[in-house]
Scaffold this motif. Structure first.
Motif, PDB file in Angstrom:
ATOM      1  N   SER A   1       0.836  -1.200   0.000  1.00  0.00           N
ATOM      2  CA  SER A   1       0.000   0.000   0.000  1.00  0.00           C
ATOM      3  C   SER A   1       0.871   1.250   0.000  1.00  0.00           C
ATOM      4  O   SER A   1       1.941   1.277   0.618  1.00  0.00           O
ATOM      5  N   LEU A   2       0.388   2.271  -0.692  1.00  0.00           N
ATOM      6  CA  LEU A   2       1.060   3.570  -0.708  1.00  0.00           C
ATOM      7  C   LEU A   2      -0.014   4.620  -0.947  1.00  0.00           C
ATOM      8  O   LEU A   2      -0.456   4.826  -2.069  1.00  0.00           O
ATOM      9  N   ASP A   3      -0.445   5.281   0.132  1.00  0.00           N
ATOM     10  CA  ASP A   3      -1.581   6.196   0.049  1.00  0.00           C
ATOM     11  C   ASP A   3      -1.187   7.640  -0.225  1.00  0.00           C
ATOM     12  O   ASP A   3      -2.024   8.422  -0.696  1.00  0.00           O
TER      13      ASP A   3
ATOM     14  N   GLU B   1      -1.307  -0.654  -4.103  1.00  0.00           N
ATOM     15  CA  GLU B   1      -2.666  -0.181  -3.841  1.00  0.00           C
ATOM     16  C   GLU B   1      -2.623   1.231  -3.274  1.00  0.00           C
ATOM     17  O   GLU B   1      -1.830   1.537  -2.384  1.00  0.00           O
ATOM     18  N   VAL B   2      -3.467   2.087  -3.826  1.00  0.00           N
ATOM     19  CA  VAL B   2      -3.657   3.442  -3.318  1.00  0.00           C
ATOM     20  C   VAL B   2      -5.121   3.562  -2.909  1.00  0.00           C
ATOM     21  O   VAL B   2      -6.019   3.275  -3.711  1.00  0.00           O
TER      22      VAL B   2
ATOM     23  N   SER C   1       1.670   4.519 -18.834  1.00  0.00           N
ATOM     24  CA  SER C   1       2.542   3.356 -18.676  1.00  0.00           C
ATOM     25  C   SER C   1       2.329   2.643 -17.344  1.00  0.00           C
ATOM     26  O   SER C   1       2.792   1.516 -17.155  1.00  0.00           O
ATOM     27  N   ILE C   2       1.623   3.283 -16.421  1.00  0.00           N
ATOM     28  CA  ILE C   2       1.360   2.683 -15.106  1.00  0.00           C
ATOM     29  C   ILE C   2       0.116   1.800 -15.211  1.00  0.00           C
ATOM     30  O   ILE C   2      -0.940   2.272 -15.641  1.00  0.00           O
ATOM     31  N   PRO C   3       0.202   0.516 -14.838  1.00  0.00           N
ATOM     32  CA  PRO C   3      -0.934  -0.415 -15.003  1.00  0.00           C
ATOM     33  C   PRO C   3      -2.026  -0.213 -13.956  1.00  0.00           C
ATOM     34  O   PRO C   3      -2.200  -1.003 -13.031  1.00  0.00           O
ATOM     35  N   ILE C   4      -2.780   0.866 -14.132  1.00  0.00           N
ATOM     36  CA  ILE C   4      -3.822   1.238 -13.166  1.00  0.00           C
ATOM     37  C   ILE C   4      -5.045   0.345 -13.307  1.00  0.00           C
ATOM     38  O   ILE C   4      -5.475   0.011 -14.416  1.00  0.00           O
ATOM     39  N   HIS C   5      -5.636  -0.018 -12.175  1.00  0.00           N
ATOM     40  CA  HIS C   5      -6.910  -0.745 -12.134  1.00  0.00           C
ATOM     41  C   HIS C   5      -7.781  -0.112 -11.060  1.00  0.00           C
ATOM     42  O   HIS C   5      -7.311   0.118  -9.936  1.00  0.00           O
TER      43      HIS C   5
ATOM     44  N   SER D   1       3.048  -5.166 -11.276  1.00  0.00           N
ATOM     45  CA  SER D   1       2.178  -5.828 -12.248  1.00  0.00           C
ATOM     46  C   SER D   1       0.857  -5.080 -12.392  1.00  0.00           C
ATOM     47  O   SER D   1       0.252  -5.067 -13.467  1.00  0.00           O
ATOM     48  N   ARG D   2       0.426  -4.449 -11.301  1.00  0.00           N
ATOM     49  CA  ARG D   2      -0.861  -3.747 -11.309  1.00  0.00           C
ATOM     50  C   ARG D   2      -0.885  -2.752 -10.167  1.00  0.00           C
ATOM     51  O   ARG D   2      -0.317  -3.008  -9.106  1.00  0.00           O
ATOM     52  N   VAL D   3      -1.531  -1.609 -10.392  1.00  0.00           N
ATOM     53  CA  VAL D   3      -1.729  -0.615  -9.344  1.00  0.00           C
ATOM     54  C   VAL D   3      -3.229  -0.446  -9.139  1.00  0.00           C
ATOM     55  O   VAL D   3      -3.941   0.021 -10.032  1.00  0.00           O
ATOM     56  N   ASP D   4      -3.728  -0.858  -7.983  1.00  0.00           N
ATOM     57  CA  ASP D   4      -5.155  -0.796  -7.682  1.00  0.00           C
ATOM     58  C   ASP D   4      -5.508   0.528  -7.017  1.00  0.00           C
ATOM     59  O   ASP D   4      -4.922   0.884  -5.988  1.00  0.00           O
TER      60      ASP D   4
END
Length: 310
Positions: free
Chosen positions: A127-129, A169-170, A229-233, A196-199
């Motif tokens: 996590s990184l808020d 995760e943010v 380029s950031i794999p946002i979900h 792999s993914r940023v939620d």
């Protein structure tokens, strides 16, 4: 009190069997505003622990080949568990094809022992808020001496050497880390994190303190502020209100080029005519599907080819 819960059918991680490394009470180095647990003073070590033997015995009773991931979590921060390395080694002996996953707030990565221990896992979710010190302290309310700049540096370093599946995760809190300024800082930090993914999520359950989440629409708008380029979900779907807008074929390709979307996103954002146009683009193979973990994203074929060349 058992240390095992689930299995839970997680959309992001599949069938997840949870291990609670602090079943008796909350023990955490954060006291987050949005925590679903009651407010509790922060700690930097567990005072109440369970043995590795007990956890492994509990796990053996519930583990099956239908489980996708064994998820290490806690009433608090799981990396505070003092026998984490030993536990992971013992789980590896019995897990077979099931993968190991930990859900952590990232702060203990500054500890070399924890850093090296997490390298042993198949999957890690960090996590990184917030990046700004004042915003970080307001949202996550960390234990004394935890400095967000040091945490960010270690997250970036970890992402470069970790061989498993890394997820970020943010979690957005209304009026705190959802500003353009803070999102720009998060974007800059995430550009140097190989995930792999940023939620992107928001408050889904009653929080410990009187704070509010943001809407799905606001989450989607925030997602567009991050570099393509950031794999946002967009992970949060609670209270999501359909937008059902009209998209031309060009709009669809431009939108998916900027931010690949899941079918759930499509159902919330597109009207029926736009969905038909998307189906046409799929048949023409101008839009393709790509699996990332347990999720499937739609993106332009040109986007895939462009990234392959890099």
């Amino acid at each position: 009190m058992t240390t095992i819960f689930g299995p839970i059918n997680s959309r992001r991680f599949g069938s997840s069997l949870g291990i609670d490394l602090s079943p008796a009470l909350k023990q955490c180095n954060f006291d987050c505003l949005y925590c679903e647990l009651a407010p509790t003073p922060t700690v930097d070590a567990q005072t109440s622990t369970v043995t590795v033997e007990r956890i492994i015995n509990d796990l053996k009773e519930h583990l099956s080949d239908k489980i996708d991931v064994i998820t290490l979590t806690a009433n608090g921060e799981p990396t505070l568990y003092p026998h984490l390395k030993e536990l992971i080694d013992e789980i590896d002996k019995i897990k077979n094809k099931t993968e190991t996953l930990i859900l952590t707030n990232s702060a203990t990565l500054v500890d070399e022992k924890v850093f090296n221990t997490l390298l042993k896992l198949d999957q890690v979710k960090l996590s990184l808020d917030a990046i700004s010190d004042d915003v970080f302290k307001k949202i996550d309310r960390p234990h004394a001496n935890i400095k967000v700049d040091e945490v960010v540096k270690k997250v970036q370093e970890f992402s470069k050497v970790y061989k498993g599946k890394l997820f970020m995760e943010v979690l957005f809190v209304h009026g705190l880390n959802d500003t353009k300024e803070e999102i720009a800082k998060l974007n800059e930090a995430l550009l140097d994190i190989d995930a792999s993914r940023v939620d992107l999520g928001t408050i889904d359950r009653p929080p410990a303190y009187p704070v509010m989440g943001i809407s799905y629409k606001e989450l989607h708008e925030a997602s567009l502020m991050f570099d393509s380029s950031i794999p946002i979900h967009i992970a949060s779907r609670v209270h999501a209100e359909p937008n059902n807008s009209l998209y031309s074929e060009e709009d669809i390709l431009n939108t998916l080029d900027k931010r690949p979307l899941t079918q759930e996103d499509i159902n919330l954002l597109f009207d029926e005519v736009s969905k038909e146009r998307l189906e046409k683009l799929l048949k023409e193979q101008k839009v393709v599907k790509k699996a990332v973990g347990n999720l499937e994203f739609l993106l332009p074929d040109a986007n895939v080819k462009r990234k392959r060349k890099k």
